[in-house]
Design a protein around this motif. Sequence first.
Motif, PDB file in Angstrom:
ATOM      1  N   MET A 122       6.929  12.995  -3.384  1.00 26.10           N
ATOM      2  CA  MET A 122       5.521  12.012  -3.525  1.00 26.10           C
ATOM      3  C   MET A 122       5.614  11.432  -4.967  1.00 26.10           C
ATOM      4  O   MET A 122       5.236  10.513  -4.946  1.00 26.10           O
ATOM      5  CB  MET A 122       4.361  12.902  -3.088  1.00 26.10           C
ATOM      6  CG  MET A 122       4.363  13.600  -1.874  1.00 26.10           C
ATOM      7  SD  MET A 122       2.876  14.342  -1.400  1.00 26.10           S
ATOM      8  CE  MET A 122       3.150  15.690  -0.554  1.00 26.10           C
ATOM      9  N   ASN A 130      -2.572  10.581  -7.956  1.00 24.22           N
ATOM     10  CA  ASN A 130      -3.028   9.461  -7.142  1.00 24.22           C
ATOM     11  C   ASN A 130      -1.817   8.716  -6.148  1.00 24.22           C
ATOM     12  O   ASN A 130      -1.037   8.152  -6.638  1.00 24.22           O
ATOM     13  CB  ASN A 130      -3.438   8.233  -8.411  1.00 24.22           C
ATOM     14  CG  ASN A 130      -3.964   7.094  -7.782  1.00 24.22           C
ATOM     15  OD1 ASN A 130      -4.180   7.016  -6.425  1.00 24.22           O
ATOM     16  ND2 ASN A 130      -3.851   5.936  -8.402  1.00 24.22           N
ATOM     17  N   HIS A 131      -2.249   9.071  -5.017  1.00 21.75           N
ATOM     18  CA  HIS A 131      -1.158   8.560  -3.870  1.00 21.75           C
ATOM     19  C   HIS A 131      -0.953   6.971  -3.988  1.00 21.75           C
ATOM     20  O   HIS A 131      -0.048   6.360  -3.700  1.00 21.75           O
ATOM     21  CB  HIS A 131      -1.538   8.907  -2.388  1.00 21.75           C
ATOM     22  CG  HIS A 131      -1.506  10.204  -2.416  1.00 21.75           C
ATOM     23  ND1 HIS A 131      -2.342  11.042  -1.494  1.00 21.75           N
ATOM     24  CD2 HIS A 131      -0.425  11.262  -2.665  1.00 21.75           C
ATOM     25  CE1 HIS A 131      -1.966  12.432  -1.278  1.00 21.75           C
ATOM     26  NE2 HIS A 131      -0.806  12.252  -1.984  1.00 21.75           N
ATOM     27  N   LEU A 132      -2.153   6.262  -4.145  1.00 26.53           N
ATOM     28  CA  LEU A 132      -2.243   4.683  -4.337  1.00 26.53           C
ATOM     29  C   LEU A 132      -1.461   4.105  -5.385  1.00 26.53           C
ATOM     30  O   LEU A 132      -1.021   3.172  -5.622  1.00 26.53           O
ATOM     31  CB  LEU A 132      -3.355   4.307  -4.237  1.00 26.53           C
ATOM     32  CG  LEU A 132      -3.904   4.499  -2.681  1.00 26.53           C
ATOM     33  CD1 LEU A 132      -5.632   3.940  -2.282  1.00 26.53           C
ATOM     34  CD2 LEU A 132      -3.264   3.985  -1.529  1.00 26.53           C
ATOM     35  N   LEU A 166       7.327   9.541   0.201  1.00 29.05           N
ATOM     36  CA  LEU A 166       6.163   8.675   0.590  1.00 29.05           C
ATOM     37  C   LEU A 166       6.842   7.363   0.072  1.00 29.05           C
ATOM     38  O   LEU A 166       7.067   7.283  -1.313  1.00 29.05           O
ATOM     39  CB  LEU A 166       5.073   9.341  -0.107  1.00 29.05           C
ATOM     40  CG  LEU A 166       3.908   9.241   0.455  1.00 29.05           C
ATOM     41  CD1 LEU A 166       3.656   9.867   1.647  1.00 29.05           C
ATOM     42  CD2 LEU A 166       2.833   9.914  -0.419  1.00 29.05           C
ATOM     43  N   LYS A 168       5.079   2.918   0.129  1.00 23.81           N
ATOM     44  CA  LYS A 168       4.252   2.025   0.644  1.00 23.81           C
ATOM     45  C   LYS A 168       4.793   1.112   1.680  1.00 23.81           C
ATOM     46  O   LYS A 168       5.895   0.576   1.693  1.00 23.81           O
ATOM     47  CB  LYS A 168       3.882   1.105  -0.535  1.00 23.81           C
ATOM     48  CG  LYS A 168       2.768   1.893  -1.216  1.00 23.81           C
ATOM     49  CD  LYS A 168       2.053   0.660  -2.205  1.00 23.81           C
ATOM     50  CE  LYS A 168       0.755   1.391  -2.859  1.00 23.81           C
ATOM     51  NZ  LYS A 168       0.292   0.615  -3.966  1.00 23.81           N
ATOM     52  N   LEU A 174       0.392   4.062   3.376  1.00 24.67           N
ATOM     53  CA  LEU A 174       1.665   4.954   2.933  1.00 24.67           C
ATOM     54  C   LEU A 174       2.363   5.577   4.188  1.00 24.67           C
ATOM     55  O   LEU A 174       1.628   5.823   5.058  1.00 24.67           O
ATOM     56  CB  LEU A 174       1.162   6.071   2.096  1.00 24.67           C
ATOM     57  CG  LEU A 174       0.690   5.779   0.575  1.00 24.67           C
ATOM     58  CD1 LEU A 174       0.045   6.958   0.043  1.00 24.67           C
ATOM     59  CD2 LEU A 174       1.929   5.143  -0.216  1.00 24.67           C
ATOM     60  N   ARG A 225      -0.475   9.316   3.973  1.00 21.41           N
ATOM     61  CA  ARG A 225      -1.335  10.381   3.369  1.00 21.41           C
ATOM     62  C   ARG A 225      -1.598  11.731   4.031  1.00 21.41           C
ATOM     63  O   ARG A 225      -1.645  12.732   3.491  1.00 21.41           O
ATOM     64  CB  ARG A 225      -2.733   9.632   3.150  1.00 21.41           C
ATOM     65  CG  ARG A 225      -3.976  10.322   2.322  1.00 21.41           C
ATOM     66  CD  ARG A 225      -3.454  10.393   1.012  1.00 21.41           C
ATOM     67  NE  ARG A 225      -4.377  11.114   0.117  1.00 21.41           N
ATOM     68  CZ  ARG A 225      -5.530  10.702  -0.347  1.00 21.41           C
ATOM     69  NH1 ARG A 225      -5.839   9.802  -0.393  1.00 21.41           N
ATOM     70  NH2 ARG A 225      -6.364  11.517  -1.064  1.00 21.41           N
ATOM     71  N   ASP A 229      -0.804  15.503   2.800  1.00 22.50           N
ATOM     72  CA  ASP A 229      -1.836  16.625   2.565  1.00 22.50           C
ATOM     73  C   ASP A 229      -1.329  17.465   3.670  1.00 22.50           C
ATOM     74  O   ASP A 229      -1.570  18.998   3.394  1.00 22.50           O
ATOM     75  CB  ASP A 229      -3.119  15.941   3.240  1.00 22.50           C
ATOM     76  CG  ASP A 229      -3.797  14.864   2.404  1.00 22.50           C
ATOM     77  OD1 ASP A 229      -3.111  14.853   1.069  1.00 22.50           O
ATOM     78  OD2 ASP A 229      -4.628  14.261   2.632  1.00 22.50           O
TER      79      ASP A 229
END
Length: 376
Positions: A122, A130-132, A166, A168, A174, A225, A229
């Motif tokens: 990730m 921050n995933h974004l 992961l 985009k 995602l 996401r 998680d």
Amino acid sequence: MQRKWTEAEQMLLRMTATYTDQEIAPYDMAMANANHYPDGLIEKLIETGFLTIMLPKTYGGADFGPEVTAAVVERVAQGSASVAVTLEGHYKSVEAVMRFGTPALKAALLPQAAKRIFAFGMTEPTGGSNHLGIQSTAVKQGDGWLLNGNKIMITNGGLAEVYCVLAKTGEQELSVFVVDKDMPGVQFGKQENFIGLRGTPVGEIFMTDVWVDDDHLLGKIGEGRIIGDQAHDDARILMGAVLSGITQHALTLAVQYANERTALGAPIGQLQAIQRKLADIATAHEINKLLYEHVVYLKASGQSYTEEAAIAKAHGSRAAVKACDDALQIYAGYGYSRDFPLAHLITDARALEIAEGTVEKMRTAIALSELAKEAD
Ligand SMILES: Cc1cc2nc3c(=O)[nH]c(=O)nc-3n(C[C@H](O)[C@H](O)[C@H](O)COP(=O)(O)OP(=O)(O)OC[C@H]3O[C@@H](n4cnc5c(N)ncnc54)[C@H](O)[C@@H]3O)c2cc1C
């Protein structure tokens, strides 16, 4: 909380104990000093069958449940947290494929999990929390996807052969794809020079125009996401087990030394100041064990475990750092030496305040979960 083990589970745990004491623990210090696992260690781990203890029989696994899988990780961590974290990284990634892979992907990939290590990527240079902030992209091309981007600090990065990554698939969207090390465009970068877990390979992955077919998408487009998680939840249980193993290791060392080392003509274990530390280390171990065993019980019995997994890792990591620091103090000058294991036990435990989600992010998740209960 722990249920009675079956005969097969008892055999697995006995084998794990013997294996850890004979094949892993003797190399613990060498790994910390060399920033690498010794030649042959991983191959032997694979040959012994550790990679598939939790894999269903359909895919050639031993089909053990989450409770005994976590107990195996805990026992390995008593010998080396680094090796336990390599297993943790593999198990959580295999589980992600089991949960979210298409039947075709699972049939093709999971039987390989006996011999090939899996990993989950990730984190990127722009940030892990921050995933974004993720900049890797997957663009639809024909009946597949073209992936570009790079991942850093990936447990088993470089060692693993199968990566869940992961990427985009839209501005705010995602998704997770499975990438094989042998696919054209996959390359590996440097290994991290971390201060702890120095026997766990943690490294970079570069993807340049890596093409994967539609079956290599985990779950649905936009579910990245959720899948990330879920992988964190599963990983945090195993990290709780690692933390229990680390505190047990610290306790064993501390008790041994408190009985051997003398001051004022008696073992230092007779001093109340030392006894206080031993009691604190033993308490930390007991709590860490209870915490992860509780979460794994929730998982095995089909209950929700997201918040409890975060508590086990958030509480357990700080408690383990403190317990290892107490053990170092009992060893005093020797404890401060790199020739003894206490220094690396502290930095091993310290990694788990960061890996699989920082304690800050976990505290937020725990608080939000409690606030939501109040609102119900
Ligand atoms: C041993 C080890 C193994 C790892 N293995 C993996 C792996 O297998 N796969 C993988 O993808 N990554 C892995 N990582 C990376 C790890 O997941 C990240 O380091 C972690 O998510 C934090 O990201 P960051 O380092 O970029 O810090 P940042 O995200 O930049 O955070 C910096 C600081 O800001 C705080 N912060 C940031 N956002 C928030 C927020 N929303 N709320 C509260 N505080 C916040 C953080 O808690 C931290 O203190 C590993 C790291 C280590 C140390």
